[in-house]
Every structure is written in structure tokens, then in C-alpha cells.
Design a protein around this motif. Structure first.
Motif, mmCIF file in Angstrom:
data_model
loop_
_atom_site.group_PDB
_atom_site.id
_atom_site.type_symbol
_atom_site.label_atom_id
_atom_site.label_comp_id
_atom_site.label_asym_id
_atom_site.label_seq_id
_atom_site.Cartn_x
_atom_site.Cartn_y
_atom_site.Cartn_z
ATOM 1 N N PHE A 1 39.045 48.499 44.782
ATOM 2 C CA PHE A 1 38.634 48.484 46.297
ATOM 3 C C PHE A 1 39.376 47.495 46.887
ATOM 4 C CE2 PHE A 1 35.906 44.512 46.154
ATOM 5 C CZ PHE A 1 35.675 44.467 45.083
ATOM 6 N N HIS B 1 41.325 45.926 50.848
ATOM 7 C CA HIS B 1 41.311 46.042 52.289
ATOM 8 C C HIS B 1 42.794 46.738 52.297
ATOM 9 C CE1 HIS B 1 38.006 43.006 52.161
ATOM 10 N NE2 HIS B 1 38.635 42.321 51.563
ATOM 11 N N ARG C 1 30.624 50.364 50.402
ATOM 12 C CA ARG C 1 31.673 49.458 50.241
ATOM 13 C C ARG C 1 31.365 48.150 50.111
ATOM 14 N NH1 ARG C 1 34.084 45.703 49.392
ATOM 15 N NH2 ARG C 1 36.147 45.023 50.231
ATOM 16 N N THR D 1 30.786 44.340 45.214
ATOM 17 C CA THR D 1 30.958 43.027 44.417
ATOM 18 C C THR D 1 29.617 42.800 43.642
ATOM 19 O OG1 THR D 1 32.449 42.282 45.994
ATOM 20 C CG2 THR D 1 31.237 40.526 44.729
ATOM 21 N N HIS E 1 41.609 44.840 45.738
ATOM 22 C CA HIS E 1 40.956 44.144 44.645
ATOM 23 C C HIS E 1 40.961 45.140 43.447
ATOM 24 C CE1 HIS E 1 39.791 40.934 47.145
ATOM 25 N NE2 HIS E 1 39.165 41.915 48.196
HETATM 26 C C1 MLT Z 1 35.421 41.791 49.008
HETATM 27 O O1 MLT Z 1 36.282 42.385 49.688
HETATM 28 O O2 MLT Z 1 34.175 42.523 48.733
HETATM 29 C C2 MLT Z 1 35.245 40.539 48.584
HETATM 30 O O3 MLT Z 1 36.658 39.944 48.455
HETATM 31 C C3 MLT Z 1 34.610 40.280 47.114
HETATM 32 C C4 MLT Z 1 35.236 40.826 45.947
HETATM 33 O O4 MLT Z 1 36.513 41.098 45.907
HETATM 34 O O5 MLT Z 1 34.558 40.877 44.887
#
Ligand code: MLT
Ligand code: ZN
Length: 466
Positions: free
Chosen positions: A374, A376, A327, A331, A383
Motif C-alpha cells: 500500500f 502513496h 486505506r 496499518t 509501503h
Molecule cells: C501510512 O501510510 O499509512 C503510514 O505511513 C503508516 C504505515 O506505513 O504503516
């Protein structure tokens, strides 16, 4: 390249010392941008002060010379908030990296703005405590930048965002005055809490030079469970089911497209035998001996309902770390396709319908583009990354994504959601701020900026135009 006149240069050298004023091309490039890498930096100089007094002197000089200032922390931001592209002075806070005044009774510690997140985490751990805000960039992000962006990360559902851990902030405002906001107090109902205006202001109200950070008790051991699911909707069902029964510290998700890119790095193995369209990553506290059994029965229940196809639970810290890497490495792995990044949210209870609508927009408007999901999902923040097709020029790609974003943001607006849940607005999202904030709110923000920064020299052009 923006030139700096000799008189200004020599006054700056008098303040910080000649070796702490950098004007070479490499330094201007290095300090002039963040992880967005969308903008060509063009600062006038980089300054490396080592005290709040030096920061004040620089700001006072900048006022008299009418030069803008861009504060710079770890530059891990994704919204262009730390980009200097108009001859600004970059105030890099790397050297304000002292941690001291640890107070076990108050459970607080004083941090210079340049302290690394990982440095604070290690400091707390060595004292039997913890600093529980965490993100993939904790090795390079700095406390001042975390405060300026109200950084969130992977454990928000359990520990909140940076805002929740700031007991006090020292800020050099746009006049060069030093404000000592909240002074570490737990209770302080004496009017407006200016500390909270500064948190998340992206350096537009002044420069955070120091913070009193709260620490938490040591955290219990945790385990990670990775679940393969047929679709995003199933992930939201899993979340609804386990919310009340497990002590979750993180509930993240990512798609098979994300998994494939990370696995292609070559040093990681597929954790489950068969690929699945999506994966949920749950981290939970092993607070008592039944925690694993609860997780296993949740797993069986979700399999029987068709929400989960397969799963794995970590049996060691090494396994836990390798599941997390799937996970956390997304990025960095996809950065080379210069992804267009969406960072959107709604209230968690509406995630399922929200994501269904966003997915419909994305499917209709992005045929042929690779989409990486991906984020939260447990706190309602996802995202949505669009990868640039190899043969498409960067500006065509960007324009196309901005067009599609208008439809995505219209859905976000209908849900009362946020067009930038955790990355901030900076330069990247400022034209879209109206999808999440009313005209009146933006006008009040402008007036607040004027009160802190009457000469408009603090990170101008970020969040909104003045
Ligand atoms: C993440 O959740 O990994 C960070 O916010 C970075 C991103 O969104 O790329
Ligand atoms: Zn994130």
C-alpha cells in the motif's frame, strides 16, 4: 529496569514537580516505545515539563550528569526514533499543548510541541482556514514529533510534508540553550537555515519545544474515486494519465491482501462487486462543476485501455470517509501480525520500473510470506509490509526480512531512491542508511550533530552512531 539515583531524581523533581517525574513500570513502558513495538523499553524516568524553561533546566542537568534524553511526542513513529532502551530520561512534551498567537495576516499560529495534529487542524478550520498535512495518526501524533520526523502522510502530492508548513522552530539544543530559528519569516536568506536541519532530525539535534506553523486557505470540497486494477503497473499508468487533468489531493494504492484484512474487521463492506489484485484511491478537488465529468471520462478511458476493471466515486462525505477507511485502517489492522515495514521511494516518473524490480525481488525471496502493498504511489513512496507467519518466531522472521531487505535496498540504491521515505531512520533503518546516503554525507551529519549536541545526549544512537 534502569535505576535512577536519588540525587538526580530529586533534582528533576525540583524542576518539574514530584508528580511530573514518573518511574512506575507502566509509565516507563508506555512512554518508552513507539508503534514499532520491536524493542523492549528501559528508560530511567519519564518527565512531563510544561515550559521551555523546564526543558532547558532538564537538559542542563542531564549534561552535568551525563544522562541521555529521548524526546517523546505522540509515539506514533515506525522507526524506533522515540524508543528509550538504555536508561535515558524521556522528555514527554504532552503538556506543551497550547495553541496561540494566531495571526490572520501572516496566516501563522504558535503551537507547543505537544499540540495534536488534529487539534491544529480543528483550530484552523474554526477560523475558516486549514492545516492540510494529514495522516491516519492525526488524532495521536503531536506537532513536535511531526517536525522531528518531517511527517508526510496522504496529501503530500498536493500539500507537501510537515517541513513545508513550519515557519519557525524553538529548539532546546544539547547544551540546554534555546534557539529561535526563523521566527516565522517567509523570506530570510541570512545564511544556513538551521530550522530545516532540525526538521526531520528525529530529536538528535535537540528538543523542539514550540513551532510557528503556517496555515492554508480553506480547502475546496473533494471526492474520492476507488479504481480496481489488474496490477501495480496499471496504477502508475492511471496516475500518468490523470496527473495533468485532475486537481489531485491524494493518489494512494493498496492490494487486495490489504483490503481483505481490513474487511475482516467486520464493520466495513467491499466497495466493488468483485475483488481485484490492486486498488487506486484518488482524491480530487471539486473545484468546478466539470471535475466529476473529468473523473468519469478518465475512468472510461482507463477501462478501455485495460488499466481499470471497475470503479466507484463517492457521492457524499460519508461515502468518501468509508472509502478512505479502507486505506487508512491498514496499518492498525495488520499491526497484530507484527509486520516488517518497508517505506521506500523513487522519483514518481520511475515508479513503474522501480516497482517491477522490487516486485521481482519480493516474489523471489519471500515465497510463502504474505505481502501487503500500500502507500502513496502518487509521490513515489510505497509501503511494502511483510506479515509474520503465525508459527515463525519473531526474531527468525525479523532476521529473514533484514536479509531480504538488503536485496530490496540494492534496487532502491540503483534508482537513487530512499530506504525510508517518510518513517525516518531511528533504530530500525540505521544500519541501512548507507544505501541512501554517502559516507561523506553521513560524516557531515555527524559533525552537524556535534555542533548542536556537543555532549551527545540528544537521542543518541538514532539515525547513526556517533
Ligand atoms: C501510512 O501510510 O499509512 C503510514 O505511513 C503508516 C504505515 O506505513 O504503516
Ligand atoms: Zn505512509
Amino acid at each position: 529496569m534502569s535505576a535512577i539515583d536519588n540525587a538526580l531524581l530529586s533534582s528533576l523533581q525540583d524542576i518539574v514537580g514530584s508528580e511530573r517525574v514518573l518511574t512506575d513500570a507502566n509509565s516507563l513502558q508506555h512512554y518508552g516505545t513507539d508503534w514499532t513495538s520491536l524493542y523492549a523499553p528501559d528508560p530511567a524516568a519519564v518527565l512531563l515539563p510544561d515550559s521551555a524553561a523546564q526543558v532547558q533546566a532538564i537538559v542542563q542537568l542531564a549534561v552535568t550528569r551525563n544522562v541521555a534524553i529521548v524526546p517523546s511526542g505522540g509515539r506514533t513513529g515506525l522507526s524506533g526514533g522515540a524508543v528509550a532502551r538504555k536508561g535515558e530520561l524521556i522528555l514527554a512534551l504532552d503538556r506543551l499543548d497550547t495553541i496561540d498567537a494566531f495571526n490572520r495576516v501572516d496566516r501563522t499560529v504558535r503551537c507547543g510541541a505537544g499540540v495534536l495534529t488534529a487539534q491544529l487542524q480543528a483550530f484552523a478550520m474554526q477560523r475558516g482556514l486549514s492545516y492540510p498535512v494529514d495522516f491516519a495518526a492525526s488524532g495521536s501524533s503531536r506537532i513536535g514529533g511531526n517536525i522531528a520526523t518531517n511527517a508526510g502522510g496522504i496529501r503530500v502530492i498536493r500539500h507537501g510534508m510537515t517541513r513545508d508548513w513550519v515557519a519557525g522552530v524553538k529548539l532546546v539544543d544539547g547544551r540546554g540553550e534555546l534557539l529561535d530559528l526563523n521566527k516565522g519569516l517567509v523570506k530570510n536568506n541570512t545564511g544556513y537555515d538551521l530550522r530545516h536541519l532540525v526538521i526531520g532530525a528525529e530529536g538528535t539535534l535537540g528538543i523542539v519545544v514550540e513551532a510557528t506553523m503556517r496555515l492554508a486557505e480553506a480547502q475546496p470540497a473533494t471526492a474520492v474515486m476507488l479504481l480496481a486494477t489488474p496490477d501495480i503497473q496499471s496504477i502508475t499508468q492511471v496516475f500518468d494519465t490523470c496527473r495533468d487533468t485532475m486537481a489531485l489531493t491524494a493518489f494512494e494504492f493498496f492490494s487486495e491482501a490489504a483490503m481483505l484484512r481490513v474487511l475482516a474487521q467486520g464493520d466495513r463492506q467491499r466497495p466493488l462487486e468483485r475483488p481485484a489484485p490492486f486498488y487506486a484511491l484518488l482524491e480530487f478537488e471539486l473545484s468546478d462543476s466539470s471535475a466529476r465529468d473529468v473523473a468519469l471520462s478518465l475512468y472510461e478511458d482507463c477501462v478501455s485501455r485495460g488499466w481499470v476493471q471497475a470503479g466507484v466515486i463517492s457521492q457524499s462525505d460519508a461515502q468518501k470517509a468509508s472509502l478512505w477507511r479502507l486505506r487508512e485502517d491498514i496499518t492498525e489492522t495488520i499491526a497484530r501480525w507484527t509486520p516488517y515495514k518497508n517505506d521506500i521511494s523513487t522519483v514518481t516518473s520511475r515508479s513503474a520500473e522501480f516497482l517491477a524490480e522490487i516486485d521481482a525481488v519480493v516474489t523471489a525471496h519471500y515465497p510463502g510470506f504474505e505481502i501487503i502493498w500500500f502507500g502513496h504511489i502518487g509521490d513515489g513512496n510505497v509501503h511494502l509490509n511483510i506479515l509474520k507467519p503465525e508459527d515463525m518466531p519473531a526474531d527468525t522472521f525479523h532476521r529473514r526480512c533484514e536479509e531480504v531487505s538488503q536485496s530490496i535496498f540494492a534496487v532502491v540504491q540503483r534508482f537513487g531512491g530512499s530506504i525510508s521515505a517518510e518513517h525516518g531512520v531511528g533504530l530500525v533503518k540505521k544500519n541501512d542508511l548507507h544505501f541512501s546516503r554517502s559516507e561523506l554525507e553521513i560524516d557531515i551529519m555527524r559533525q552537524i550533530k556535534k555542533a548542536f549536541d556537543p555532549h551527545s545526549i540528544m537521542n543518541p544512537g538514532k539515525i547513526f552512531d556517533t
